[in-house]
Design a protein around this motif. Structure first.
Motif, PDB file in Angstrom:
ATOM      1  N   UNK A 271       0.976  11.737   9.512  1.00 51.90           N
ATOM      2  CA  UNK A 271       2.008  12.004  10.520  1.00 51.90           C
ATOM      3  C   UNK A 271       1.412  12.824  11.670  1.00 51.90           C
ATOM      4  N   UNK A 272       0.603  13.829  11.314  1.00 50.81           N
ATOM      5  CA  UNK A 272      -0.043  14.651  12.335  1.00 50.81           C
ATOM      6  C   UNK A 272      -0.961  13.845  13.235  1.00 50.81           C
ATOM      7  N   UNK A 273      -1.663  12.885  12.649  1.00 47.68           N
ATOM      8  CA  UNK A 273      -2.559  12.025  13.422  1.00 47.68           C
ATOM      9  C   UNK A 273      -1.772  11.216  14.455  1.00 47.68           C
ATOM     10  N   UNK A 274      -0.671  10.625  14.016  1.00 49.13           N
ATOM     11  CA  UNK A 274       0.122   9.781  14.921  1.00 49.13           C
ATOM     12  C   UNK A 274       0.671  10.613  16.083  1.00 49.13           C
ATOM     13  N   UNK A 275       1.211  11.791  15.759  1.00 49.56           N
ATOM     14  CA  UNK A 275       1.754  12.630  16.826  1.00 49.56           C
ATOM     15  C   UNK A 275       0.657  13.060  17.805  1.00 49.56           C
ATOM     16  N   UNK A 276      -0.535  13.328  17.284  1.00 42.36           N
ATOM     17  CA  UNK A 276      -1.643  13.694  18.173  1.00 42.36           C
ATOM     18  C   UNK A 276      -2.018  12.530  19.076  1.00 42.36           C
ATOM     19  N   UNK A 277      -2.031  11.318  18.517  1.00 37.67           N
ATOM     20  CA  UNK A 277      -2.334  10.130  19.321  1.00 37.67           C
ATOM     21  C   UNK A 277      -1.300   9.918  20.420  1.00 37.67           C
ATOM     22  N   UNK A 278      -0.054  10.295  20.153  1.00 40.93           N
ATOM     23  CA  UNK A 278       1.021  10.141  21.130  1.00 40.93           C
ATOM     24  C   UNK A 278       1.067  11.297  22.128  1.00 40.93           C
TER      25      UNK A 278
ATOM     26  N   UNK B 217       1.972  14.387  21.328  1.00 38.22           N
ATOM     27  CA  UNK B 217       2.960  15.379  20.898  1.00 38.22           C
ATOM     28  C   UNK B 217       2.250  16.422  20.043  1.00 38.22           C
ATOM     29  N   UNK B 218       1.538  17.349  20.694  1.00 32.82           N
ATOM     30  CA  UNK B 218       0.677  18.281  19.984  1.00 32.82           C
ATOM     31  C   UNK B 218       1.432  19.304  19.125  1.00 32.82           C
ATOM     32  N   UNK B 219       2.583  19.826  19.570  1.00 31.53           N
ATOM     33  CA  UNK B 219       3.325  20.747  18.683  1.00 31.53           C
ATOM     34  C   UNK B 219       3.704  20.101  17.363  1.00 31.53           C
ATOM     35  N   UNK B 220       4.206  18.839  17.417  1.00 30.44           N
ATOM     36  CA  UNK B 220       4.576  18.142  16.185  1.00 30.44           C
ATOM     37  C   UNK B 220       3.343  17.851  15.335  1.00 30.44           C
ATOM     38  N   UNK B 221       2.227  17.522  15.981  1.00 33.48           N
ATOM     39  CA  UNK B 221       0.987  17.266  15.240  1.00 33.48           C
ATOM     40  C   UNK B 221       0.546  18.524  14.490  1.00 33.48           C
ATOM     41  N   UNK B 222       0.571  19.657  15.169  1.00 30.66           N
ATOM     42  CA  UNK B 222       0.171  20.920  14.528  1.00 30.66           C
ATOM     43  C   UNK B 222       1.105  21.278  13.377  1.00 30.66           C
TER      44      UNK B 222
ATOM     45  N   UNK C 297     -10.729  19.968   5.720  1.00 37.93           N
ATOM     46  CA  UNK C 297     -10.338  18.798   6.513  1.00 37.93           C
ATOM     47  C   UNK C 297      -9.135  19.101   7.393  1.00 37.93           C
ATOM     48  N   UNK C 298      -8.129  19.794   6.826  1.00 39.12           N
ATOM     49  CA  UNK C 298      -6.937  20.150   7.608  1.00 39.12           C
ATOM     50  C   UNK C 298      -7.285  21.103   8.749  1.00 39.12           C
ATOM     51  N   UNK C 299      -8.147  22.074   8.473  1.00 35.83           N
ATOM     52  CA  UNK C 299      -8.556  23.007   9.529  1.00 35.83           C
ATOM     53  C   UNK C 299      -9.298  22.271  10.644  1.00 35.83           C
ATOM     54  N   UNK C 300     -10.104  21.309  10.247  1.00 35.65           N
ATOM     55  CA  UNK C 300     -10.821  20.496  11.229  1.00 35.65           C
ATOM     56  C   UNK C 300      -9.833  19.709  12.106  1.00 35.65           C
ATOM     57  N   UNK C 301      -8.810  19.139  11.451  1.00 33.07           N
ATOM     58  CA  UNK C 301      -7.790  18.391  12.185  1.00 33.07           C
ATOM     59  C   UNK C 301      -7.005  19.296  13.132  1.00 33.07           C
ATOM     60  N   UNK C 302      -6.675  20.483  12.653  1.00 36.83           N
ATOM     61  CA  UNK C 302      -5.946  21.454  13.481  1.00 36.83           C
ATOM     62  C   UNK C 302      -6.787  21.838  14.694  1.00 36.83           C
ATOM     63  N   UNK C 303      -8.087  22.059  14.460  1.00 40.78           N
ATOM     64  CA  UNK C 303      -8.979  22.392  15.569  1.00 40.78           C
ATOM     65  C   UNK C 303      -9.033  21.281  16.605  1.00 40.78           C
ATOM     66  N   UNK C 304      -9.017  20.033  16.133  1.00 36.49           N
ATOM     67  CA  UNK C 304      -9.068  18.900  17.053  1.00 36.49           C
ATOM     68  C   UNK C 304      -7.809  18.823  17.913  1.00 36.49           C
ATOM     69  N   UNK C 305      -6.645  19.072  17.304  1.00 31.82           N
ATOM     70  CA  UNK C 305      -5.400  19.065  18.089  1.00 31.82           C
ATOM     71  C   UNK C 305      -5.436  20.162  19.151  1.00 31.82           C
TER      72      UNK C 305
END
Length: 597
Positions: A89-96, A98-103, A124-132
């Motif tokens: 879900x976080x990935x999709x929101x980041x692609x769109x 919508x960074x608050x929802x992704x985080x 992995x989650x911390x890495x994803x959070x850093x990317x957002x």
């Protein structure tokens, strides 16, 4: 020239496997889904389906599977599966965009993985959070998250995760134009990928390393790394990678005036990008070919490619749905895009013809932009400050203002960096770099105001230290320079902070460029104090270098000197050049009216 953004696996924009294979695997998963009971296996298949669907851009159907997976995982208390659901879900929101929802969703996944003690998942989650955060432009939080992930990865010897972290850190440093740190991170990532035998990952690293060398003007090393990346991508028939490498190589050939080679690689990049439907690649290839034909003197063909570039640029913005870019584009209200393309083309030709006039005109434009941004921000700040009964709303609005101003300044800096790449004259390149440094001095304050919980009491010592370190990295000096920053005051207003930052940028830049030889005891310093009895602030700033031996402000009527004078006048202060001290030392005094009591 583009970056290949090597995020974690969940943020890869293009799949390495063919689209046909992806659809075939989705169909297979749909068939086996109905054979599972409501258990963990079904959650896993639902998550896998959702993941593959989002990779081909089918977000709506992906969300449907994710809703089912979330409901089932919560019902059977399957925390591991639920964390994966939140992750997708976080990935999709980041692609769109919508960074608050992704985080929000990545933090939910992180919490579950912490409860499970899943260190690899936590990293992995911390890495994803850093990317957002990085996509959002919040470099401070991005770096913090990446380093936390890196530390966990090292504790469990997860080489693949560590390689991804180093690469992501390199992307942040690259966007900050801190090329030495970016190169160091990319090389560390490459080394780990080679140990793992990850040839595709190595190809991406070679491309990123080539981008660093290209931006530093080392075209031989840049071309060497792009060529290695291209060979590997051709080995795997990775068309996206081939297209990217060709586009980057074409750009280098143009800078080297090797137009025949540039034409071969530029046209190949456009051909492949069109074949695979890569809108971003089509855009970049058209821009590259526009520059090539302009260099060859074929204005008609150059304009033809440039119009195609503008058209695909607009398509890419709509496709990515990046909210920040859309907001910026809306401010300009370009109703006639074809007219804009013609005007931009004519302006570029005029700039090349009137090289001698460019510096003065450019300085005027940049200073006007800076003043406009500063005045607008200050007026809005004052307007909302008086509404005391709506404090919570005010703070939210102010943070949004600082965020937008910071993003606008970063856009200006990116434009300058892009234009700088097409200037051969070193003196003119230096003018552009100086203007970028001034913009960074302002943007850094707005970034700190946006990321702080409270919008007051910025740590001035931390801000000045970071600013000086950025300048030392920017000018790539070959000898060590130490810095001493001592701040014994607080509560300076926003406009005063910006003015002090710009003064520091001008004086310390001169020190770094001209004050030192190859000695080991080189020092630049910044000391700000306040006389309690007189309420007068004193700023002592300069270096212990060779000195200049004359009154700097009377003997050097340059743009930088005039800017320092204007900034000191803005503080309603006075500046003195101490010629009797070692090195070059200035003392600036200003009154308490410039600060919040």
């Amino acid at each position: 020239m583009r970056y290949i953004l090597i995020f974690t696996i969940i943020f890869l924009r293009f799949c390495l496997s063919p689209c046909f294979s992806q659809h075939k695997e989705i169909d297979s998963l749909k068939k086996v889904l109905h054979g599972f009971k409501n258990d963990t296996n079904k959650v896993n298949v639902l998550n896998d389906l959702a993941w593959r669907l989002q990779k081909i851009g089918n977000y709506e159907t992906s969300f449907q599977y994710l809703d089912t997976a979330e409901t089932l995982a919560e019902k059977i208390n399957y925390k591991s599966g639920l964390s994966i659901t939140y992750n997708v879900v976080g990935v999709i929101y980041a692609n769109e965009g919508n960074y608050p929802a992704a985080l929000k969703n990545h933090f939910l996944a992180l919490k579950l993985r912490e409860e499970l003690g899943d260190k690899k998942g936590i990293a992995s989650s911390l890495n994803n959070i850093g990317t957002v955060y990085r996509l959002e432009g919040n470099h401070y939080e991005a770096i913090k998250s990446y380093f936390l992930a890196l530390k966990i990865g090292e504790s469990i010897n997860d080489k693949a995760g560590i390689a991804a972290n180093y690469n992501n850190l390199g992307l942040v440093y690259f966007s900050q134009q801190n090329f030495p740190k970016a190169l160091k991170c990319y090389l560390q990532s490459l080394k780990l990928k080679e140990e793992l035998g990850n040839k595709r990952g190595c190809a991406n690293s070679y491309n990123n390393i080539g981008l660093v060398y290209s931006n530093r003007g080392n075209y031989i090393e840049a071309m060497k790394n792009f060529s290695i990346s291209l060979n590997i991508m051709e080995e795997f028939d990775n068309k996206y990678g081939i297209e990217t490498a060709c586009s980057n190589m074409a750009t280098i050939f143009i800078k080297q005036k090797k137009y025949k080679e540039a034409s071969v690689y530029g046209n190949k990049a456009l051909e492949i990008a069109t074949e695979i439907g890569d809108v971003a690649g089509i855009k970049e290839a058209n821009f590259c070919l526009s520059q090539l034909n302009e260099a060859l003197g074929d204005s008609k063909k150059s304009l033809q490619y440039y119009k195609a570039y503008v058209k695909n640029k607009d398509s890419l913005i709509n496709e990515d749905k990046t909210k920040e870019i859309i907001k910026l584009q809306m401010n300009y209200e370009f109703d006639k895009k074809e007219s804009e393309a013609l005007l931009a083309h004519e302006l570029r030709e005029k700039m090349l013809i009137e090289e001698g006039k460019r510096q003065g005109v450019f300085n005027l434009v940049i200073i006007s932009l800076l003043i406009l941004v500063s005045v607008s921000t200050f007026i809005i700040y004052k307007r909302y400050k008086i509404i005391n009964k709506q404090k919570e709303t005010i703070e939210h609005l102010l943070k949004e203002i600082h965020h937008r101003v910071k993003n606008n300044l970063q856009v200006i800096s990116s434009i300058l960096n892009l234009q700088k790449g097409y200037i051969d004259d070193e003196k003119n390149r230096e003018v552009f770099q100086d203007c970028q440094n001034r913009i960074y001095a302002m943007a850094a304050i707005h970034e700190k105001l946006y990321t702080k919980a409270a919008l007051t009491n910025i740590n001035l010592q931390d801000y000045i230290t970071t600013l000086i370190s950025q300048l030392i990295d920017t000018y790539k000096v070959k000898y060590p320079i130490k810095q001493e920053v001592e701040v014994n005051v607080g509560g300076l207003k926003l406009d005063t902070l910006i003015t002090v930052g710009l003064i520091t940028n001008e004086i310390i830049s001169n020190s770094i460029k001209y004050a030192f030889n190859n000695a080991e005891d080189n020092l630049v310093f910044f000391k700000l104090s306040k006389n309690i009895s007189t309420s007068i602030y004193t700023l002592t700033i300069g270096d212990n270098g060779k000195g200049i031996g004359f009154n700097f402000f009377e003997a050097q009527p340059s743009f930088g000197v005039e800017l320092i004078k204007v900034l000191v006048e803005q503080l309603d202060g006075k500046i003195v050049h101490h010629q009797d001290l070692k090195g070059t030392v200035y003392e600036i005094t200003f009154s308490v009216q410039a600060s919040d009591k």
